[in-house]
Write a protein that holds these residues in place. Structure first.
Motif, PDB file in Angstrom:
ATOM      1  N   SER A  38      16.070  -4.449  11.220  1.00 30.38           N
ATOM      2  CA  SER A  38      14.674  -4.829  11.024  1.00 30.38           C
ATOM      3  C   SER A  38      14.050  -4.116   9.842  1.00 30.38           C
ATOM      4  CB  SER A  38      13.865  -4.527  12.294  1.00 30.38           C
ATOM      5  OG  SER A  38      13.889  -3.141  12.581  1.00 30.38           O
ATOM      6  N   ARG A  39      14.669  -3.037   9.385  1.00 29.75           N
ATOM      7  CA  ARG A  39      14.214  -2.334   8.188  1.00 29.75           C
ATOM      8  C   ARG A  39      15.367  -2.262   7.201  1.00 29.75           C
ATOM      9  NH1 ARG A  39       9.303   0.401   8.884  1.00 29.75           N
ATOM     10  NH2 ARG A  39       9.386   0.458   6.600  1.00 29.75           N
ATOM     11  N   GLY A  40      15.025  -2.041   5.934  1.00 31.72           N
ATOM     12  CA  GLY A  40      16.049  -2.015   4.896  1.00 31.72           C
ATOM     13  C   GLY A  40      16.761  -0.684   4.812  1.00 31.72           C
ATOM     14  N   ASP A  41      17.402  -0.297   5.927  1.00 27.00           N
ATOM     15  CA  ASP A  41      18.034   1.011   6.003  1.00 27.00           C
ATOM     16  C   ASP A  41      19.271   0.910   6.882  1.00 27.00           C
ATOM     17  OD1 ASP A  41      18.520   3.846   6.971  1.00 27.00           O
ATOM     18  OD2 ASP A  41      16.830   4.199   5.617  1.00 27.00           O
ATOM     19  N   THR A  42      20.345   1.614   6.497  1.00 26.11           N
ATOM     20  CA  THR A  42      21.597   1.559   7.261  1.00 26.11           C
ATOM     21  C   THR A  42      21.454   2.183   8.641  1.00 26.11           C
ATOM     22  OG1 THR A  42      22.263   3.568   6.096  1.00 26.11           O
ATOM     23  CG2 THR A  42      23.150   1.497   5.281  1.00 26.11           C
ATOM     24  N   ALA A  43      20.402   2.979   8.865  1.00 23.80           N
ATOM     25  CA  ALA A  43      20.185   3.539  10.200  1.00 23.80           C
ATOM     26  C   ALA A  43      19.975   2.441  11.228  1.00 23.80           C
ATOM     27  CB  ALA A  43      18.981   4.481  10.184  1.00 23.80           C
ATOM     28  N   TYR A  44      19.485   1.281  10.787  1.00 24.12           N
ATOM     29  CA  TYR A  44      19.210   0.162  11.685  1.00 24.12           C
ATOM     30  C   TYR A  44      20.444  -0.734  11.800  1.00 24.12           C
ATOM     31  CZ  TYR A  44      14.290   1.501  11.508  1.00 24.12           C
ATOM     32  OH  TYR A  44      13.108   2.179  11.623  1.00 24.12           O
ATOM     33  N   SER A  45      21.594  -0.118  12.059  1.00 20.89           N
ATOM     34  CA  SER A  45      22.858  -0.838  12.182  1.00 20.89           C
ATOM     35  C   SER A  45      23.721  -0.118  13.211  1.00 20.89           C
ATOM     36  CB  SER A  45      23.578  -0.891  10.819  1.00 20.89           C
ATOM     37  OG  SER A  45      24.106   0.388  10.489  1.00 20.89           O
TER      38      SER A  45
ATOM     39  N   THR B 237      29.201   0.685  19.797  1.00 23.04           N
ATOM     40  CA  THR B 237      29.183  -0.697  20.253  1.00 23.04           C
ATOM     41  C   THR B 237      28.079  -0.853  21.296  1.00 23.04           C
ATOM     42  OG1 THR B 237      30.738  -0.306  22.071  1.00 23.04           O
ATOM     43  CG2 THR B 237      31.676  -0.865  19.909  1.00 23.04           C
ATOM     44  N   GLY B 238      27.679  -2.074  21.537  1.00 21.09           N
ATOM     45  CA  GLY B 238      26.726  -2.348  22.593  1.00 21.09           C
ATOM     46  C   GLY B 238      25.289  -2.142  22.170  1.00 21.09           C
ATOM     47  N   SER B 239      24.423  -2.188  23.173  1.00 20.85           N
ATOM     48  CA  SER B 239      22.993  -2.068  22.939  1.00 20.85           C
ATOM     49  C   SER B 239      22.591  -0.593  23.004  1.00 20.85           C
ATOM     50  CB  SER B 239      22.227  -2.865  23.994  1.00 20.85           C
ATOM     51  OG  SER B 239      20.837  -2.655  23.875  1.00 20.85           O
ATOM     52  N   ARG B 240      21.974  -0.115  21.935  1.00 21.65           N
ATOM     53  CA  ARG B 240      21.560   1.297  21.851  1.00 21.65           C
ATOM     54  C   ARG B 240      20.125   1.345  21.330  1.00 21.65           C
ATOM     55  NH1 ARG B 240      22.295   5.649  17.809  1.00 21.65           N
ATOM     56  NH2 ARG B 240      22.704   7.632  18.873  1.00 21.65           N
ATOM     57  N   GLN B 241      19.258   1.958  22.097  1.00 24.85           N
ATOM     58  CA  GLN B 241      17.847   2.051  21.723  1.00 24.85           C
ATOM     59  C   GLN B 241      17.474   3.513  21.515  1.00 24.85           C
ATOM     60  OE1 GLN B 241      15.025   0.598  24.629  1.00 24.85           O
ATOM     61  NE2 GLN B 241      13.460   0.214  23.083  1.00 24.85           N
ATOM     62  N   LEU B 242      16.921   3.790  20.353  1.00 26.53           N
ATOM     63  CA  LEU B 242      16.559   5.149  19.974  1.00 26.53           C
ATOM     64  C   LEU B 242      15.088   5.196  19.622  1.00 26.53           C
ATOM     65  CD1 LEU B 242      18.689   7.523  19.640  1.00 26.53           C
ATOM     66  CD2 LEU B 242      18.293   7.303  17.192  1.00 26.53           C
ATOM     67  N   CYS B 243      14.421   6.275  20.016  1.00 28.42           N
ATOM     68  CA  CYS B 243      13.048   6.469  19.576  1.00 28.42           C
ATOM     69  C   CYS B 243      12.914   7.869  18.993  1.00 28.42           C
ATOM     70  CB  CYS B 243      12.046   6.239  20.704  1.00 28.42           C
ATOM     71  SG  CYS B 243      11.831   7.617  21.851  1.00 28.42           S
TER      72      CYS B 243
END
Length: 401
Positions: free
Chosen positions: A208-215, A375-381
């Motif tokens: 959602s953002r232009g950053d490799t962290a969002y992968s 792998t899988g769904s990972r949600q970080l805040c």
């Protein structure tokens, strides 16, 4: 002109570990002085110190010169005669007393003068630290703070801040796995720094953002916001959920690696501390447009004691190298390679599996972070915290920061 880094590697390691030669003063140390044309030479507590006369007048703590209620200077420094000299000087008990032309009297505590002398600052660390690799950190058996105690007990907060100052990382366990609880635990430490990513952020691998962290890709060790003129001071992570494999967090003490470089190759350390380079963040999506640049050397040191205070290392965001002359750029690449080798030594890697409830606070000016692929769904805040307010909180507890 850059300051010459001229001290030995051993001395630098001592400074950053907070074990430099003690300058603690006895309660009743004998004081003698000698007035020179350009300065006052003071011998006290085994130290020889020199104080410029304008400096002494500027630091007068009398009511006319200094407001003790606000801790602010009343004196107009620009009005001091640059050729000022004392009319008389004497030692009275534990104080140095100076009478200036016109009759103004200044009285300085001898211990205050010693504490604030250049000679003292030259040989002591601004912030004592324990440099670590994975074995050093694990053998220290540092306990994490617990959510309930951390949120209600100032002694627990002080212990947390002490661990953070010494090691550059600290953990709080048993935090409810929500953005709201994560926000609350961070605000117990400092103010949240709002950036282009928002105040509190919560993301998955959705690009959602232009950053490799969002992968889901692995991320090599790096510091965040290297493209800011002042990189964010503290990075906070909380993994709210992960249904899959992998995704461990990598932590590396950048100061430990840089000190190893200084020991093995002081010329390379000096080059990385002298040459400013540019980091850049360019984002052009439907919802976000950013073009941010920050300029500074990879390694930052205080010029008076060469103590390291910031590492700016991010190979993803490093911009075009156009600030380095042709006759230096090859040596810079070699020095950067040496630092990279130190940072990538397996023994320097601390791997941590972040699970719901475990919040990590990372000194983004010191400790590099990364992650393995997952792998899988990972949600970080998480969020960024203002460095100044963290250090202020520590000082209010009497900690050296």
């Amino acid at each position: 002109m850059f300051w010459k880094l001229h001290k030995s590697a051993l001395r630098q390691a001592q400074l950053l570990r907070g074990v430099s030669r003690s300058t603690a003063l006895p309660r009743r140390a004998c004081a003698t002085f000698r007035a020179h044309e350009e300065c006052l030479e003071l011998h006290y507590g085994g130290m020889q110190m020199r104080f410029n006369y304008v400096w002494l007048r500027d630091h007068c703590l009398s009511a006319a010169s200094y407001n003790s209620k606000t801790n602010q200077r009343n004196l107009d420094t620009g009005s001091i005669d640059l050729t000022i000299r004392p009319e008389s000087t004497r030692v009275e008990g534990d104080h140095l007393v100076i009478t200036w032309p016109g009759g103004h009297m200044s009285k300085y505590s001898l211990s205050w003068l010693a504490e604030n002398s250049f000679e003292r600052k030259y040989q002591s660390a601004e912030q004592p630290r324990i440099l670590w690799n994975s074995d050093i950190y694990r053998n220290a058996t540092i306990t994490s703070s617990k959510w309930d105690t951390f949120m209600s007990c100032d002694d627990e907060l002080k212990k947390f801040l002490q661990n953070y100052l010494l090691y550059g990382i600290a953990f709080v366990d048993d935090v409810p796995a929500t953005v709201e609880a994560t926000e609350a635990v961070t605000q117990r430490v400092s103010l949240i720094r709002e950036t282009t990513y928002g105040r509190m952020w919560c993301f998955t691998s959705d690009f959602s953002r232009g950053d490799t962290a969002y992968s889901q890709l692995a991320l090599d060790r790096h510091t965040d916001t290297s493209y800011f003129q002042e990189p964010c001071g503290i990075q906070v992570f909380h993994c709210l959920k992960h249904e899959g494999t992998g995704g461990r967090t990598l932590l590396v003490d950048g100061f430990y690696a840089a000190e190893k470089l200084r020991e093995r190759s002081p010329e390379s350390f000096e080059l990385l501390a002298q040459v400013p380079i540019k980091h850049e963040y360019i984002e052009n999506t439907d919802r976000h447009q950013n073009h941010i640049t920050g300029i500074g050397p990879v390694l930052n040191v205080y010029p008076w004691n060469n103590e390291m205070y910031l590492i700016r290392y991010n190979n993803y965001d490093r911009s075009v190298l156009n600030t380095i002359p042709h006759d230096v750029v090859q040596r810079w690449y070699a020095a950067h390679r040496e630092l990279t080798t130190e940072l990538r030594r397996p023994e320097n890697e601390l791997w941590v599996k972040l699970t719901p409830g475990k919040v990590v606070f990372i000194d983004n000016w010191r400790v590099l972070h990364g992650r393995e692929s997952f792998t899988g769904s990972r949600q970080l805040c998480g969020c960024y915290l203002t460095r100044d307010d963290v250090l202020s909180a520590a000082r209010c507890f009497g900690l050296q920061a």
